[in-house]
Design a protein around this motif. Sequence first.
Motif, PDB file in Angstrom:
ATOM      1  N   SER A   1       0.827  -1.196   0.000  1.00 54.50           N
ATOM      2  CA  SER A   1       0.000   0.000   0.000  1.00 54.50           C
ATOM      3  C   SER A   1       0.866   1.252   0.000  1.00 54.50           C
ATOM      4  O   SER A   1       2.028   1.234   0.391  1.00 54.50           O
ATOM      5  CB  SER A   1      -0.931  -0.005   1.212  1.00 54.50           C
ATOM      6  OG  SER A   1      -0.169  -0.120   2.400  1.00 54.50           O
ATOM      7  N   LEU A   2       0.267   2.343  -0.422  1.00 50.32           N
ATOM      8  CA  LEU A   2       0.979   3.616  -0.532  1.00 50.32           C
ATOM      9  C   LEU A   2       1.035   4.309   0.819  1.00 50.32           C
ATOM     10  O   LEU A   2       0.161   4.132   1.669  1.00 50.32           O
ATOM     11  CB  LEU A   2       0.279   4.502  -1.560  1.00 50.32           C
ATOM     12  CG  LEU A   2       1.000   5.775  -1.988  1.00 50.32           C
ATOM     13  CD1 LEU A   2       2.207   5.430  -2.843  1.00 50.32           C
ATOM     14  CD2 LEU A   2       0.046   6.683  -2.744  1.00 50.32           C
ATOM     15  N   HIS A   3       2.078   5.112   1.001  1.00 49.86           N
ATOM     16  CA  HIS A   3       2.208   5.887   2.230  1.00 49.86           C
ATOM     17  C   HIS A   3       1.016   6.844   2.354  1.00 49.86           C
ATOM     18  O   HIS A   3       0.672   7.560   1.400  1.00 49.86           O
ATOM     19  CB  HIS A   3       3.513   6.673   2.206  1.00 49.86           C
ATOM     20  CG  HIS A   3       3.917   7.213   3.533  1.00 49.86           C
ATOM     21  ND1 HIS A   3       3.288   8.294   4.112  1.00 49.86           N
ATOM     22  CD2 HIS A   3       4.882   6.821   4.406  1.00 49.86           C
ATOM     23  CE1 HIS A   3       3.851   8.553   5.284  1.00 49.86           C
ATOM     24  NE2 HIS A   3       4.820   7.675   5.482  1.00 49.86           N
ATOM     25  N   PRO A   4       0.342   6.893   3.512  1.00 51.32           N
ATOM     26  CA  PRO A   4      -0.854   7.748   3.630  1.00 51.32           C
ATOM     27  C   PRO A   4      -0.536   9.235   3.471  1.00 51.32           C
ATOM     28  O   PRO A   4      -1.393  10.000   3.029  1.00 51.32           O
ATOM     29  CB  PRO A   4      -1.371   7.427   5.035  1.00 51.32           C
ATOM     30  CG  PRO A   4      -0.210   6.863   5.771  1.00 51.32           C
ATOM     31  CD  PRO A   4       0.609   6.137   4.750  1.00 51.32           C
ATOM     32  N   GLY A   5       0.680   9.656   3.836  1.00 51.46           N
ATOM     33  CA  GLY A   5       1.018  11.062   3.659  1.00 51.46           C
ATOM     34  C   GLY A   5       1.034  11.483   2.209  1.00 51.46           C
ATOM     35  O   GLY A   5       0.731  12.641   1.883  1.00 51.46           O
ATOM     36  N   ALA A   6       1.365  10.552   1.301  1.00 56.31           N
ATOM     37  CA  ALA A   6       1.358  10.886  -0.126  1.00 56.31           C
ATOM     38  C   ALA A   6      -0.056  11.168  -0.616  1.00 56.31           C
ATOM     39  O   ALA A   6      -0.258  12.070  -1.442  1.00 56.31           O
ATOM     40  CB  ALA A   6       1.979   9.738  -0.921  1.00 56.31           C
ATOM     41  N   TRP A   7      -1.025  10.388  -0.111  1.00 53.04           N
ATOM     42  CA  TRP A   7      -2.414  10.664  -0.504  1.00 53.04           C
ATOM     43  C   TRP A   7      -2.839  12.048  -0.031  1.00 53.04           C
ATOM     44  O   TRP A   7      -3.521  12.799  -0.775  1.00 53.04           O
ATOM     45  CB  TRP A   7      -3.353   9.618   0.080  1.00 53.04           C
ATOM     46  CG  TRP A   7      -3.322   8.293  -0.595  1.00 53.04           C
ATOM     47  CD1 TRP A   7      -3.089   7.077  -0.020  1.00 53.04           C
ATOM     48  CD2 TRP A   7      -3.559   8.027  -1.987  1.00 53.04           C
ATOM     49  NE1 TRP A   7      -3.152   6.082  -0.958  1.00 53.04           N
ATOM     50  CE2 TRP A   7      -3.446   6.627  -2.173  1.00 53.04           C
ATOM     51  CE3 TRP A   7      -3.851   8.832  -3.082  1.00 53.04           C
ATOM     52  CZ2 TRP A   7      -3.617   6.029  -3.425  1.00 53.04           C
ATOM     53  CZ3 TRP A   7      -4.017   8.232  -4.326  1.00 53.04           C
ATOM     54  CH2 TRP A   7      -3.901   6.858  -4.481  1.00 53.04           C
ATOM     55  N   TRP A   8      -2.501  12.433   1.183  1.00 49.58           N
ATOM     56  CA  TRP A   8      -2.903  13.750   1.685  1.00 49.58           C
ATOM     57  C   TRP A   8      -2.219  14.875   0.917  1.00 49.58           C
ATOM     58  O   TRP A   8      -2.846  15.897   0.600  1.00 49.58           O
ATOM     59  CB  TRP A   8      -2.593  13.854   3.181  1.00 49.58           C
ATOM     60  CG  TRP A   8      -3.720  13.389   4.028  1.00 49.58           C
ATOM     61  CD1 TRP A   8      -3.859  12.179   4.646  1.00 49.58           C
ATOM     62  CD2 TRP A   8      -4.910  14.134   4.348  1.00 49.58           C
ATOM     63  NE1 TRP A   8      -5.059  12.116   5.319  1.00 49.58           N
ATOM     64  CE2 TRP A   8      -5.718  13.297   5.161  1.00 49.58           C
ATOM     65  CE3 TRP A   8      -5.368  15.400   4.030  1.00 49.58           C
ATOM     66  CZ2 TRP A   8      -6.946  13.718   5.658  1.00 49.58           C
ATOM     67  CZ3 TRP A   8      -6.599  15.811   4.522  1.00 49.58           C
ATOM     68  CH2 TRP A   8      -7.368  14.979   5.316  1.00 49.58           C
ATOM     69  N   LEU A   9      -0.933  14.729   0.616  1.00 53.35           N
ATOM     70  CA  LEU A   9      -0.249  15.765  -0.154  1.00 53.35           C
ATOM     71  C   LEU A   9      -0.835  15.882  -1.563  1.00 53.35           C
ATOM     72  O   LEU A   9      -0.992  16.992  -2.092  1.00 53.35           O
ATOM     73  CB  LEU A   9       1.245  15.449  -0.220  1.00 53.35           C
ATOM     74  CG  LEU A   9       2.009  15.569   1.102  1.00 53.35           C
ATOM     75  CD1 LEU A   9       3.455  15.144   0.917  1.00 53.35           C
ATOM     76  CD2 LEU A   9       1.935  16.987   1.653  1.00 53.35           C
ATOM     77  N   TRP A  10      -1.163  14.758  -2.173  1.00 50.97           N
ATOM     78  CA  TRP A  10      -1.784  14.792  -3.499  1.00 50.97           C
ATOM     79  C   TRP A  10      -3.140  15.497  -3.453  1.00 50.97           C
ATOM     80  O   TRP A  10      -3.440  16.358  -4.300  1.00 50.97           O
ATOM     81  CB  TRP A  10      -1.941  13.361  -4.007  1.00 50.97           C
ATOM     82  CG  TRP A  10      -2.798  13.213  -5.220  1.00 50.97           C
ATOM     83  CD1 TRP A  10      -2.438  13.429  -6.522  1.00 50.97           C
ATOM     84  CD2 TRP A  10      -4.175  12.812  -5.256  1.00 50.97           C
ATOM     85  NE1 TRP A  10      -3.496  13.185  -7.357  1.00 50.97           N
ATOM     86  CE2 TRP A  10      -4.574  12.805  -6.605  1.00 50.97           C
ATOM     87  CE3 TRP A  10      -5.090  12.450  -4.284  1.00 50.97           C
ATOM     88  CZ2 TRP A  10      -5.857  12.458  -6.987  1.00 50.97           C
ATOM     89  CZ3 TRP A  10      -6.371  12.104  -4.662  1.00 50.97           C
ATOM     90  CH2 TRP A  10      -6.750  12.106  -5.997  1.00 50.97           C
ATOM     91  N   ALA A  11      -3.968  15.156  -2.464  1.00 53.44           N
ATOM     92  CA  ALA A  11      -5.304  15.746  -2.375  1.00 53.44           C
ATOM     93  C   ALA A  11      -5.232  17.234  -2.035  1.00 53.44           C
ATOM     94  O   ALA A  11      -5.980  18.045  -2.606  1.00 53.44           O
ATOM     95  CB  ALA A  11      -6.131  15.004  -1.328  1.00 53.44           C
ATOM     96  N   LEU A  12      -4.347  17.617  -1.121  1.00 56.83           N
ATOM     97  CA  LEU A  12      -4.215  19.032  -0.780  1.00 56.83           C
ATOM     98  C   LEU A  12      -3.679  19.838  -1.953  1.00 56.83           C
ATOM     99  O   LEU A  12      -4.044  21.012  -2.131  1.00 56.83           O
ATOM    100  CB  LEU A  12      -3.311  19.189   0.440  1.00 56.83           C
ATOM    101  CG  LEU A  12      -3.870  18.650   1.759  1.00 56.83           C
ATOM    102  CD1 LEU A  12      -2.855  18.822   2.877  1.00 56.83           C
ATOM    103  CD2 LEU A  12      -5.177  19.356   2.124  1.00 56.83           C
ATOM    104  N   ALA A  13      -2.811  19.234  -2.751  1.00 51.53           N
ATOM    105  CA  ALA A  13      -2.328  19.940  -3.943  1.00 51.53           C
ATOM    106  C   ALA A  13      -3.452  20.154  -4.950  1.00 51.53           C
ATOM    107  O   ALA A  13      -3.562  21.230  -5.558  1.00 51.53           O
ATOM    108  CB  ALA A  13      -1.183  19.160  -4.575  1.00 51.53           C
TER     109      ALA A  13
END
Length: 382
Positions: free
Chosen positions: A23-35
């Motif tokens: 699975s992907l690092h959860p912080g990457a999902w948040w940075l992608w969504a916030l961007a």
Amino acid sequence: MGGTRQSTEGAPAPARLPGARASLHPGAWWLWALALGTAATRTTNPLLLALLIAASAYVVATRRPHTPWSRSYSAFLKLAAAVIVIRLAFAVVLGSPIPGTHTVLTLPEVPLPDWAQGIRLGGRVTAEALTFALYDALRLATLLICVGAANALANPSRLLKSLPGALYEMGVAVVVALTFAPNLIADVQRLRAARRLRGRPDKGVRGLLHVGLPVLEGALERSVALAAAMDARGYGRTADVPPAVRRTTAALTLGGLLGVCAGTYGLLTAEGGTYGVPVLLAGLAAALAGLWLGGRRTLRTRYRPDAWDARAWLVTASGVAVAALLTLAASGDPAALNPGVVPLVAPTLPLWPAAAVLIGLLPAFITPAPEAATDTRKEPTT
């Protein structure tokens, strides 16, 4: 001692958590969504905003795990729709400063005293005012949907595990708050399904009263169990740190936050273009140093920490690229990204900003697919 050595050949491999490394690092999902949310704030073009919503929704549909907290995405969609309706209602009832010549309807106007100048109730409602309100509300709705995508894709417990030690206690509070709504929605759906199977009403005031009490009882039981688990794991206990280290930590953290605020203000103003970037970078460095020193007060370990791999960098870079390209487009061609409403014209889709939004679809193709849902009601056999 003195025993024979047993061979490990043919022995079953140790159990491994499913998806622990895939699975992907959860912080990457948040940075992608916030961007993506940052990109939404740079435009009021409804076509670009709809494209941002479609891109985030496609990634959620293809990569959302089968967990209770991932079902909160529909709640964010409903909240975004409510924001649009409320904003349009305010434009109809309270009026708008946008002038217009295309009258849609005329409401009875309520006279107000002299001290309420600039505010009106009722009156003429124009198509220009409604269009401006729709554009403004759609931008906020897109931002909410992007945050909902992060909630549906990122595992909150794994995200908490990845936080630095200085932010652990605050992170626990945020994670508890983020998981409250998804668990509440899952409880309501489960209880309503159970009432339907028993032939009892699950809608209306009567159904709401019969469902609300078990939901409240479950929330209280979950809170007590969470408090006991946190106490058993030593939550809130800190290590002994010298006073000099505590004072240095406070000074670095406070000074870093002030530097970030001053640098951000400098970047937003024309006069602060020379000192904005250096002050912002110095503030970030000081804040990170304060967080590193503050982590020494928290005694905690990480079991199987999530690795920030190449896929996490690519997912983050895709969102940052969308935000950077739309920011560049907003400064180069503001009329295309922020269409006017006076005179009232149909918005057009700018080609290369639209192509930039499509970069946000990259996580749907490079991240692992979610695992199939399993029946968690069955107990494992030994």
